[in-house]
Design an enzyme around this catalytic site. Structure first.
Site, PDB file in Angstrom:
ATOM      1  N   ASP A   1       0.841  -1.214   0.000  1.00  0.00           N
ATOM      2  CA  ASP A   1       0.000   0.000   0.000  1.00  0.00           C
ATOM      3  C   ASP A   1       0.875   1.262   0.000  1.00  0.00           C
ATOM      4  OD1 ASP A   1      -1.734   2.079   0.702  1.00  0.00           O
ATOM      5  OD2 ASP A   1      -2.355   1.196   2.617  1.00  0.00           O
TER       6      ASP A   1
ATOM      7  N   HIS B   1      -3.905   4.433   6.751  1.00  0.00           N
ATOM      8  CA  HIS B   1      -2.816   3.887   5.935  1.00  0.00           C
ATOM      9  C   HIS B   1      -1.451   4.108   6.588  1.00  0.00           C
ATOM     10  CE1 HIS B   1      -5.422   3.130   2.435  1.00  0.00           C
ATOM     11  NE2 HIS B   1      -6.073   4.201   2.863  1.00  0.00           N
TER      12      HIS B   1
HETATM   13 ZN    ZN Z   1      -8.033   1.244  -0.649  1.00  0.00          ZN
HETATM   14 ZN    ZN Z   2      -9.138   0.756   2.523  1.00  0.00          ZN
END
Ligand code: ZN
Ligand code: ZN
Length: 547
Positions: A192, A366
């Site tokens: 990510d 995130h």
């Molecule tokens: Zn996402």
């Molecule tokens: Zn997500």
């Protein structure tokens, strides 16, 4: 394609949204995620954008299933569309699957096989692949990374994640298992990239609880209205915990908030004492300082409950100076204007409005750089591909990987449509599929580039309809009439065009032509005159009636 291992990127690269990746070996394909994206400003009237999955349709007999990392729209939003064409089994956490099933019901899609993955049942075989779901923390319940053992080695997809050591639901990211998988030897890590620009660590979701508590303590004489993402059940839980502590009842506002809260409550992902939650239609019986409304609309979405409240369009709620409205979210880039419109409207009504600049009532879901580095060092992959980011994110993520000792030659910057072969020798782009995007209008009707071009034209240059009556002699019966919208054509210009058309007919220019051909000529004639005189390129529709 056989006996080689391939990854095909169908979305989520060079963008944050519509994630979809296919893994292929020996005529077996598994798909990771199937998400949607929101349209850019150049797509007027488009509601959603989804990946172009025609490659999967062409290879439908090879597909063993779709693995869902978590239930955010950018990972599951395209499923109703994709599953209509490819009714393959779907695998995910109980919360992800509940959200998927809700979507399928809404779209009246039946007969899809769904499989719930949980702590005790998180490893299974799918074709020639062995799939393991590994728990991670993220801004939604039931988020997982995927460790996929292929005949060529292990692929590790982090999915969206952060490293939250104090998760609200107490379900920790399984760092021990991730380290173990790393020790077994991972061929390729796909990580990510969303927050690669942010130094340090992301804050724990639990830290928001403390800020929320402060807000409740300082606003005991106000009604609280808090907007957040409906799927962020841990945030909703923390808001409800404050309500319980400060003796307030809770009402949910907005369709998705009501629905997702109900799903989460049923799955025990959202917990509260009986009688805490009241229906929004019952709030008039509760003193305003004993109530908290948890609402959708944290991104200023036009149809959301909070936006409607700000415009007095939500019948059950009137915003006044007794309200404290909190945006427990940060703006997704591009949404700022919409959000500030809502904030301004709320301020106009006298409400106190708390948003990001004033108080830290939101944390990201995130991983920041230190967390990304931690994940990389635990997984310790031979090869690295950054995903879930725009190109600036992907580039920085490759730089970060290099700083962690991964040779740049062992990394790859993917693009949508790339087919990448993975072998012990390295990563190699072996093919580039021509993939576009699928734009959806209204209730999932496919739109096209041509429709979009027309919409842009209509909004900038308007349209002209010209009606012609042609007699049996092949000459005009009367003067052409015009219907014009979105631009002004003066009498003078109209007369010039009228004369040109009349001349063309009178000179016999159109005599040998079919009507369709005449229509093209008339369109060109009008377009030329309007372009010369008005510098505009409207859509022109000639309608010809023939005797
Ligand atoms: Zn996402
Ligand atoms: Zn997500």
């Amino acid at each position: 394609m056989s006996k080689n291992l391939y990854i095909t990127f169908l979305g989520g690269i060079g963008e944050i949204g519509k994630n979809m990746t296919a893994i292929e070996y020996n005529n077996h394909i598994i798909v990771v995620d199937s998400g949607l994206a929101f349209p850019s400003e150049e797509m007027p009237g488009i509601d959603y954008v989804i990946p172009d999955y025609s490659y999967l349709v062409h290879n439908r007999e090879k597909i063993k299933g779709i693995l869902i990392t978590h239930g955010h729209e950018d990972h599951i939003g395209a499923l109703p569309y994709v599953l209509r064409d490819l009714p393959v089994p779907v695998y995910g956490s109980s919360f992800s699957i509940a959200l998927v099933q809700h979507k399928l019901r809404e779209h009246k899609i039946q007969g899809i096989e769904t499989h719930i993955v949980d702590e005790n049942k998180n490893v299974f075989e799918l074709g020639c692949f062995r799939v393991e779901f590994v728990r991670v923390t993220h801004s939604i319940a039931g988020a997982y990374a995927l460790s996929i053992t292929t005949p060529k080695g292990i692929l590790f997809f982090t999915g969206d994640f952060k490293i939250d050591y104090t998760p609200v639901d107490g379900k920790n990211i399984d760092l021990a298992r991730i380290a173990q998988i790393g020790k077994e030897g991972v061929l390729l890590l796909l990580e990510d990239s969303t927050n690669v620009e942010r130094e340090g660590y992301s804050m724990s979701e639990a830290s928001v609880g403390k800020k929320l508590d402060d807000l409740f303590a300082h606003n005991i004489h106000k009604r609280m209205v808090i907007a957040t993402f409906a799927s962020n059940i841990h945030r909703v839980q923390q808001i409800i915990d404050c309500c319980v502590k400060y003796n307030r009842r809770v009402a949910f506002a907005g369709r998705s908030m009501i629905k997702i809260a109900e799903i989460a409550h049923k799955l025990k992902e959202l917990n509260y004492p009986k009688d805490t939650v009241v229906d929004i239609s019952q709030i008039h019986s509760i003193p305003y300082d004993k109530l908290c409304i948890i609402s959708t609309g944290s991104q200023g979405e036009s149809e959301s409950a909070l936006t409607r409240m700000s415009k007095d369009e939500l019948r059950k709620v009137t915003i006044t100076d007794t309200d404290c409205v909190v945006f427990s979210s940060s703006p997704i880039p591009g949404n700022e204007k919409l959000i500030y419109n809502v904030i301004n409207n709320l301020c106009k009504k006298g409400a106190d409005v708390i948003y990001k600049d004033m108080s830290e009532v939101h944390v990201s879901g995130h991983a920041c750089r230190e967390e990304l580095k931690m994940m990389m060092s635990l997984v310790n992959p031979r090869f690295f591909i950054p995903v879930h980011g725009e190109y600036r994110h992907l580039k920085q993520h490759i730089d970060l990987a290099e700083s962690m000792g991964i040779n740049r030659a062992n990394t790859l910057m993917p693009e949508i449509g790339d087919v990448v072969e993975i072998s012990k020798l390295g990563l190699k782009k072996v093919n580039k599929l021509t993939v576009g995007t699928i734009m959806l209008d209204g209730s999932f009707v496919q739109s096209s580039d041509m429709i979009l071009r027309d919409r842009r034209n209509l909004s900038e240059d308007g349209f002209v309809i010209v009606i012609l009556n042609v007699g049996a002699s092949g000459l005009l019966e009367n003067d052409p009439t015009f219907e014009v919208r979105g631009l002004t054509i003066s009498q003078e210009v109209e007369t010039i065009i009228r004369n040109r058309i009349r001349q063309a007919y009178a000179s016999g220019e159109y005599k040998e032509m079919a009507t369709a051909e005449i229509r093209v000529c008339i369109r060109k004639l009008i377009a030329r005159e309007i372009d010369i005189r008005l510098k505009k390129q409207p859509i022109i529709i000639p309608i010809i009636f023939e005797q």
